[in-house]
Design a protein around this motif. Structure first.
Motif, PDB file in Angstrom:
ATOM      1  N   LEU A  25       0.786  -1.382   0.126  1.00 29.58           N
ATOM      2  CA  LEU A  25       0.276  -0.054   0.051  1.00 29.58           C
ATOM      3  C   LEU A  25       0.624   0.968  -0.065  1.00 29.58           C
ATOM      4  O   LEU A  25       0.759   2.000  -0.436  1.00 29.58           O
ATOM      5  CB  LEU A  25      -1.472  -0.242   1.135  1.00 29.58           C
ATOM      6  CG  LEU A  25      -2.113  -1.136   1.377  1.00 29.58           C
ATOM      7  CD1 LEU A  25      -3.030  -1.406   2.001  1.00 29.58           C
ATOM      8  CD2 LEU A  25      -2.653  -0.947  -0.135  1.00 29.58           C
ATOM      9  N   LYS A  26       2.243   1.291   0.743  1.00 33.71           N
ATOM     10  CA  LYS A  26       2.763   2.303   1.069  1.00 33.71           C
ATOM     11  C   LYS A  26       3.041   3.063   0.103  1.00 33.71           C
ATOM     12  O   LYS A  26       3.449   3.790  -0.705  1.00 33.71           O
ATOM     13  CB  LYS A  26       3.957   2.454   2.272  1.00 33.71           C
ATOM     14  CG  LYS A  26       5.091   3.611   1.586  1.00 33.71           C
ATOM     15  CD  LYS A  26       6.029   3.217   2.811  1.00 33.71           C
ATOM     16  CE  LYS A  26       7.474   4.362   3.100  1.00 33.71           C
ATOM     17  NZ  LYS A  26       8.262   4.038   3.662  1.00 33.71           N
ATOM     18  N   LYS A  71       0.976   4.060  -2.633  1.00 33.35           N
ATOM     19  CA  LYS A  71       1.146   5.480  -2.786  1.00 33.35           C
ATOM     20  C   LYS A  71       2.041   6.258  -3.108  1.00 33.35           C
ATOM     21  O   LYS A  71       1.892   7.556  -3.770  1.00 33.35           O
ATOM     22  CB  LYS A  71       0.228   5.366  -1.707  1.00 33.35           C
ATOM     23  CG  LYS A  71      -0.063   7.171  -0.899  1.00 33.35           C
ATOM     24  CD  LYS A  71      -0.856   6.590   0.693  1.00 33.35           C
ATOM     25  CE  LYS A  71      -1.319   8.776   0.838  1.00 33.35           C
ATOM     26  NZ  LYS A  71      -1.561   8.326   2.050  1.00 33.35           N
ATOM     27  N   LYS A  72       3.754   5.867  -3.061  1.00 31.95           N
ATOM     28  CA  LYS A  72       4.862   6.605  -3.050  1.00 31.95           C
ATOM     29  C   LYS A  72       4.273   6.993  -4.526  1.00 31.95           C
ATOM     30  O   LYS A  72       4.636   7.886  -5.104  1.00 31.95           O
ATOM     31  CB  LYS A  72       5.169   6.156  -2.774  1.00 31.95           C
ATOM     32  CG  LYS A  72       6.424   6.626  -2.072  1.00 31.95           C
ATOM     33  CD  LYS A  72       7.751   6.733  -1.060  1.00 31.95           C
ATOM     34  CE  LYS A  72       8.877   7.516  -1.495  1.00 31.95           C
ATOM     35  NZ  LYS A  72       9.937   7.417  -0.474  1.00 31.95           N
ATOM     36  N   GLY A  84       1.846   6.972  -6.870  1.00 31.48           N
ATOM     37  CA  GLY A  84       1.208   7.539  -7.767  1.00 31.48           C
ATOM     38  C   GLY A  84      -0.116   6.501  -7.937  1.00 31.48           C
ATOM     39  O   GLY A  84      -0.677   7.228  -8.383  1.00 31.48           O
ATOM     40  N   TYR A  85      -0.324   5.437  -7.168  1.00 30.29           N
ATOM     41  CA  TYR A  85      -1.190   4.919  -7.890  1.00 30.29           C
ATOM     42  C   TYR A  85      -2.231   4.540  -6.714  1.00 30.29           C
ATOM     43  O   TYR A  85      -1.644   3.706  -6.133  1.00 30.29           O
ATOM     44  CB  TYR A  85      -0.792   3.680  -8.683  1.00 30.29           C
ATOM     45  CG  TYR A  85      -0.358   3.595  -9.693  1.00 30.29           C
ATOM     46  CD1 TYR A  85      -1.004   3.820 -11.133  1.00 30.29           C
ATOM     47  CD2 TYR A  85       1.318   4.257  -9.768  1.00 30.29           C
ATOM     48  CE1 TYR A  85      -0.159   4.229 -12.213  1.00 30.29           C
ATOM     49  CE2 TYR A  85       2.215   4.422 -11.317  1.00 30.29           C
ATOM     50  CZ  TYR A  85       1.146   5.235 -12.445  1.00 30.29           C
ATOM     51  OH  TYR A  85       1.934   5.699 -13.248  1.00 30.29           O
ATOM     52  N   LYS A  86      -3.874   3.728  -7.177  1.00 26.50           N
ATOM     53  CA  LYS A  86      -4.309   3.151  -6.190  1.00 26.50           C
ATOM     54  C   LYS A  86      -3.949   1.474  -6.053  1.00 26.50           C
ATOM     55  O   LYS A  86      -3.516   1.257  -7.458  1.00 26.50           O
ATOM     56  CB  LYS A  86      -5.257   2.856  -6.319  1.00 26.50           C
ATOM     57  CG  LYS A  86      -6.068   4.371  -6.320  1.00 26.50           C
ATOM     58  CD  LYS A  86      -7.732   5.095  -7.142  1.00 26.50           C
ATOM     59  CE  LYS A  86      -7.854   6.439  -6.947  1.00 26.50           C
ATOM     60  NZ  LYS A  86      -9.112   6.406  -7.400  1.00 26.50           N
ATOM     61  N   GLU A 102      -6.523  -6.312  -0.662  1.00 25.16           N
ATOM     62  CA  GLU A 102      -6.385  -4.575  -0.854  1.00 25.16           C
ATOM     63  C   GLU A 102      -7.175  -4.458  -2.201  1.00 25.16           C
ATOM     64  O   GLU A 102      -6.716  -3.305  -2.225  1.00 25.16           O
ATOM     65  CB  GLU A 102      -4.952  -4.500  -0.066  1.00 25.16           C
ATOM     66  CG  GLU A 102      -4.834  -4.375   1.403  1.00 25.16           C
ATOM     67  CD  GLU A 102      -5.908  -3.095   2.372  1.00 25.16           C
ATOM     68  OE1 GLU A 102      -6.182  -2.734   1.995  1.00 25.16           O
ATOM     69  OE2 GLU A 102      -5.731  -4.450   3.511  1.00 25.16           O
TER      70      GLU A 102
END
Length: 159
Positions: A93-94, A97-98, A100-102, A122
């Motif tokens: 998840l990190k 996010k870093k 720039g994606y879901k 997730e």
């Protein structure tokens, strides 16, 4: 972490000493898995590497296999730099996010069941790289099973 995963008693420095010995042995003869270099050369979409080993070890192994140049430092993620180092989806998840994606926009390629189980919950798509091992386990957790990394191009538009 070994003490948490298994009901065994080991010296406090066991994991560190084991890593040192493995690190020493790997200097001679470590090579990238067949097809990895070719796949990375073809990739036109963003990608990163995630591991539960220390950053120095990841970079050392990538350097030994002549793959380090494919990854910027911010594209290398390790649980060792996180508060919670237990196998879970937090690192995935990190990283998503870093970058720039879901999660539903990401594909996870894992060769180990530990930690990979939770990524499906997730929203990530999971590709289980078996290399002749744990095929049933990967399929059992819902992964798309790959025998070899070169099969990935059959499922994803990577170029």
């Amino acid at each position: 972490q070994l003490k948490n995963l298994f009901d065994i008693s080991v010296p406090d420095d066991f994991e560190e000493e084991l890593r040192k010995k493995i690190h020493k042995e790997l200097r001679y003869g470590l090579d990238a898995k067949e097809g990895v270099r070719e796949m990375l050369e073809m990739m036109k979409v963003p990608f990163c590497v995630l591991s539960n080993t220390p950053r120095e070890e990841i970079e050392f192994n990538l350097r030994l296999t002549n793959l380090l140049h494919f990854f910027k430092p911010e594209e290398i993620f390790t649980t060792c730099e996180m508060e919670n180092q237990d196998p879970n989806a937090e690192l995935y998840l990190k990283a998503a996010k870093k970058m720039g994606y879901k999660p539903e926009q990401c594909a996870v390629i894992a060769d180990s069941i530990i930690g990979a189980k939770n990524v499906l919950e997730e929203g990530f798509t999971l590709y289980g790289l078996t290399n002749g091992f744990n095929e049933k386990e990967m399929a059992g957790i819902g992964a798309v099973v790959l025998e070899e990394i070169k099969e990935l191009s059959n499922f994803l538009k990577i170029a």
